[in-house]
Write a protein that holds these residues in place. Structure first.
Motif, PDB file in Angstrom:
ATOM      1  N   ASP A  58       5.146  15.371   3.313  1.00 52.01           N
ATOM      2  CA  ASP A  58       5.678  14.073   3.796  1.00 52.01           C
ATOM      3  C   ASP A  58       4.690  13.211   2.929  1.00 52.01           C
ATOM      4  O   ASP A  58       3.427  13.152   3.214  1.00 52.01           O
ATOM      5  CB  ASP A  58       5.408  13.965   5.187  1.00 52.01           C
ATOM      6  CG  ASP A  58       5.789  12.389   5.620  1.00 52.01           C
ATOM      7  OD1 ASP A  58       6.464  11.572   4.823  1.00 52.01           O
ATOM      8  OD2 ASP A  58       5.323  11.940   6.780  1.00 52.01           O
ATOM      9  N   GLY A  60       4.463   8.844   0.563  1.00 52.08           N
ATOM     10  CA  GLY A  60       5.124   7.653   0.459  1.00 52.08           C
ATOM     11  C   GLY A  60       4.846   7.243  -1.017  1.00 52.08           C
ATOM     12  O   GLY A  60       3.527   7.252  -1.460  1.00 52.08           O
ATOM     13  N   PHE A  62       4.343   4.571  -3.566  1.00 56.69           N
ATOM     14  CA  PHE A  62       3.762   3.030  -3.523  1.00 56.69           C
ATOM     15  C   PHE A  62       3.634   2.330  -4.998  1.00 56.69           C
ATOM     16  O   PHE A  62       3.349   1.016  -5.199  1.00 56.69           O
ATOM     17  CB  PHE A  62       2.709   2.650  -2.612  1.00 56.69           C
ATOM     18  CG  PHE A  62       1.208   3.654  -3.456  1.00 56.69           C
ATOM     19  CD1 PHE A  62       0.464   3.020  -4.269  1.00 56.69           C
ATOM     20  CD2 PHE A  62       1.017   4.771  -3.162  1.00 56.69           C
ATOM     21  CE1 PHE A  62      -0.547   3.756  -5.243  1.00 56.69           C
ATOM     22  CE2 PHE A  62       0.026   5.874  -3.587  1.00 56.69           C
ATOM     23  CZ  PHE A  62      -0.836   4.924  -4.749  1.00 56.69           C
ATOM     24  N   VAL A  75       1.954   8.753  -5.251  1.00 54.88           N
ATOM     25  CA  VAL A  75       2.228   9.240  -3.812  1.00 54.88           C
ATOM     26  C   VAL A  75       1.252   9.341  -3.024  1.00 54.88           C
ATOM     27  O   VAL A  75       0.202  10.213  -3.443  1.00 54.88           O
ATOM     28  CB  VAL A  75       3.232  10.446  -3.923  1.00 54.88           C
ATOM     29  CG1 VAL A  75       3.627  10.977  -2.567  1.00 54.88           C
ATOM     30  CG2 VAL A  75       4.531  10.298  -4.791  1.00 54.88           C
ATOM     31  N   ARG A  76       1.207   8.992  -2.030  1.00 54.69           N
ATOM     32  CA  ARG A  76       0.031   9.218  -0.890  1.00 54.69           C
ATOM     33  C   ARG A  76       0.676  10.044   0.141  1.00 54.69           C
ATOM     34  O   ARG A  76       1.823   9.969   0.718  1.00 54.69           O
ATOM     35  CB  ARG A  76      -0.292   7.807  -0.155  1.00 54.69           C
ATOM     36  CG  ARG A  76      -1.387   8.133   1.014  1.00 54.69           C
ATOM     37  CD  ARG A  76      -1.304   7.212   1.742  1.00 54.69           C
ATOM     38  NE  ARG A  76      -2.659   7.351   2.796  1.00 54.69           N
ATOM     39  CZ  ARG A  76      -2.741   6.353   3.874  1.00 54.69           C
ATOM     40  NH1 ARG A  76      -2.182   5.288   3.699  1.00 54.69           N
ATOM     41  NH2 ARG A  76      -3.583   6.843   4.871  1.00 54.69           N
ATOM     42  N   PHE A  90      13.950  12.690  -1.515  1.00 57.64           N
ATOM     43  CA  PHE A  90      13.200  11.286  -1.613  1.00 57.64           C
ATOM     44  C   PHE A  90      14.420  10.149  -1.321  1.00 57.64           C
ATOM     45  O   PHE A  90      15.487  10.535  -1.906  1.00 57.64           O
ATOM     46  CB  PHE A  90      12.293  11.057  -2.567  1.00 57.64           C
ATOM     47  CG  PHE A  90      12.844  11.190  -4.030  1.00 57.64           C
ATOM     48  CD1 PHE A  90      13.823  10.136  -4.535  1.00 57.64           C
ATOM     49  CD2 PHE A  90      13.030  12.378  -4.827  1.00 57.64           C
ATOM     50  CE1 PHE A  90      14.127  10.274  -5.930  1.00 57.64           C
ATOM     51  CE2 PHE A  90      13.649  12.686  -5.930  1.00 57.64           C
ATOM     52  CZ  PHE A  90      14.293  11.487  -6.479  1.00 57.64           C
ATOM     53  N   GLY A 132       8.492   2.761  -2.518  1.00 56.05           N
ATOM     54  CA  GLY A 132       9.081   2.607  -0.960  1.00 56.05           C
ATOM     55  C   GLY A 132       9.997   3.820  -0.603  1.00 56.05           C
ATOM     56  O   GLY A 132       9.848   4.100   0.810  1.00 56.05           O
ATOM     57  N   ASP A 133      10.112   4.711  -1.527  1.00 57.59           N
ATOM     58  CA  ASP A 133      10.842   6.046  -1.002  1.00 57.59           C
ATOM     59  C   ASP A 133       9.914   6.698  -0.162  1.00 57.59           C
ATOM     60  O   ASP A 133       8.747   6.843  -0.661  1.00 57.59           O
ATOM     61  CB  ASP A 133      11.337   6.885  -2.231  1.00 57.59           C
ATOM     62  CG  ASP A 133      12.487   6.323  -2.741  1.00 57.59           C
ATOM     63  OD1 ASP A 133      13.422   5.339  -2.172  1.00 57.59           O
ATOM     64  OD2 ASP A 133      13.129   6.551  -4.127  1.00 57.59           O
ATOM     65  N   ARG A 134      10.387   7.683   0.562  1.00 53.97           N
ATOM     66  CA  ARG A 134       9.776   8.710   1.381  1.00 53.97           C
ATOM     67  C   ARG A 134       9.950  10.094   0.657  1.00 53.97           C
ATOM     68  O   ARG A 134      10.914  10.435   0.678  1.00 53.97           O
ATOM     69  CB  ARG A 134       9.901   8.514   2.681  1.00 53.97           C
ATOM     70  CG  ARG A 134       9.089   9.388   3.666  1.00 53.97           C
ATOM     71  CD  ARG A 134       8.024   8.474   4.199  1.00 53.97           C
ATOM     72  NE  ARG A 134       6.998   8.993   4.814  1.00 53.97           N
ATOM     73  CZ  ARG A 134       6.247   8.318   5.773  1.00 53.97           C
ATOM     74  NH1 ARG A 134       6.567   6.973   5.943  1.00 53.97           N
ATOM     75  NH2 ARG A 134       5.515   9.112   6.719  1.00 53.97           N
ATOM     76  N   THR A 139      13.100   6.145   3.591  1.00 56.28           N
ATOM     77  CA  THR A 139      12.097   5.084   3.106  1.00 56.28           C
ATOM     78  C   THR A 139      11.086   5.012   3.916  1.00 56.28           C
ATOM     79  O   THR A 139      11.038   4.964   5.044  1.00 56.28           O
ATOM     80  CB  THR A 139      12.967   3.979   2.629  1.00 56.28           C
ATOM     81  OG1 THR A 139      13.438   3.328   3.955  1.00 56.28           O
ATOM     82  CG2 THR A 139      14.005   3.832   1.917  1.00 56.28           C
ATOM     83  N   VAL A 140       9.876   4.413   3.217  1.00 54.66           N
ATOM     84  CA  VAL A 140       8.828   3.782   3.782  1.00 54.66           C
ATOM     85  C   VAL A 140       8.773   3.124   5.122  1.00 54.66           C
ATOM     86  O   VAL A 140       8.324   3.129   6.289  1.00 54.66           O
ATOM     87  CB  VAL A 140       7.616   3.524   3.045  1.00 54.66           C
ATOM     88  CG1 VAL A 140       6.234   3.324   3.712  1.00 54.66           C
ATOM     89  CG2 VAL A 140       7.307   4.708   2.157  1.00 54.66           C
ATOM     90  N   ARG A 142       8.268  -0.243   5.441  1.00 53.31           N
ATOM     91  CA  ARG A 142       7.289  -1.075   5.819  1.00 53.31           C
ATOM     92  C   ARG A 142       7.084  -1.785   4.519  1.00 53.31           C
ATOM     93  O   ARG A 142       6.844  -1.411   3.515  1.00 53.31           O
ATOM     94  CB  ARG A 142       5.975  -0.559   6.120  1.00 53.31           C
ATOM     95  CG  ARG A 142       4.663  -1.303   6.459  1.00 53.31           C
ATOM     96  CD  ARG A 142       3.447  -0.681   6.697  1.00 53.31           C
ATOM     97  NE  ARG A 142       2.177  -1.444   7.081  1.00 53.31           N
ATOM     98  CZ  ARG A 142       1.156  -0.906   7.255  1.00 53.31           C
ATOM     99  NH1 ARG A 142       0.737   0.281   7.265  1.00 53.31           N
ATOM    100  NH2 ARG A 142      -0.008  -1.729   7.491  1.00 53.31           N
TER     101      ARG A 142
END
Length: 265
Positions: A58, A60, A62, A75-76, A90, A132-134, A139-140, A142
């Motif tokens: 998992d 995000g 950015f 990716v974080r 994603f 913004g994709d997860r 999606t994130v 936020r």
């Protein structure tokens, strides 16, 4: 009684991470004064404990860059472990195979076979990924900044470069979705802006990175209209005003944070 400094720092970190307090630091970008202190405070107050590396991956996205034309996602990782050759979902309904990973360590990146929760990495192989994709799907969800309130039409100085301009702007929008590139029915392209400086940055980026000379029209304000009340209408089957073979109904309600009608003036 005197409160131990360690307890104060622990409480300050917890409240900073929860957005209850906002520490202020002073420094100088010109001289570099305060940079080391800033880095130390960010690491101390914003650090979160690593989550279970064995959980489902998992993360995000950015930031997006390009490496010799190939898209690279920053990716974080929030949980789990992402490995090279993994096929991951994603965004809304995309998936791709990770072909290469470079993990950030002490300010630089090191190529690694995997990245786990609590780390940040550059990821190759996800061709359709967007900011913004997860990783893991969705999606994130936020948004850190208010959407732009200005826009401008952009056109190539050479008409033959219209297709190249559209492709270049699409790539820039992947790196910054708030640019929000739009193409009108007549083929004209427009981008959302925060101000004139951003317009100059986009113009310079198109020239330096893509070899495209462009011109912007006057910047205009985006007018967003939202309903303040509820309206509804119904057309009943087999009545003079309803030529369709069905009952038709429409109801419009206010929705906070979402525009129902968007005009450009």
């Amino acid at each position: 009684d005197e409160i131990p400094e360690a307890r104060l720092r622990e409480a300050l970190g917890a409240q900073t991470r929860d957005g209850l307090v906002h520490p202020v630091l002073f420094g100088s970008a010109r001289t570099g004064a305060g940079v080391d202190e800033l880095g130390a405070v960010v690491a101390e107050l914003l650090a979160r404990p690593a989550r279970n590396p064995e959980a489902t991956a998992d993360g995000g996205v950015f930031k997006i860059e390009r490496d010799q034309g190939e898209k690279v996602a920053f990716v974080r990782m929030f949980a789990g472990t992402l490995r090279t050759r993994d096929r991951v979902a994603f965004g809304a309904d995309n998936d791709g195979k990770v072909t290469k990973l470079a993990v950030f360590e002490l300010g630089s990146t090191v190529q690694r076979p995997s990245v786990s929760a609590g780390s940040v990495a550059k990821v190759w192989g996800l061709a359709d990924v967007r900011v913004g994709d997860r990783i893991g799907g969705g999606t994130v969800g936020r948004r850190e900044f208010a959407p732009p309130t200005l826009e401008s039409v952009v056109a190539p100085r050479l008409p033959a470069a219209a297709a190249a301009l559209h492709a270049a702007l699409a790539q820039l929008a992947e790196q910054d979705p708030l640019i929000d590139v739009r193409q009108a029915a007549d083929g004209t392209l427009s981008v959302s802006l925060y101000g004139e400086v951003q317009r100059e940055v986009i113009e310079a980026t198109l020239a330096d990175d893509y070899g495209l000379e462009v011109e912007f029209r006057d910047t205009t304000t985006i007018c967003v209209e939202r309903p303040t009340g509820t309206g509804e209408a119904v057309e009943i089957l087999n009545t003079p005003t309803n030529p369709f073979h069905a009952d038709l109904g429409l109801r419009v309600e206010p929705e906070i944070g979402r525009a129902s009608c968007r005009e450009r003036v």
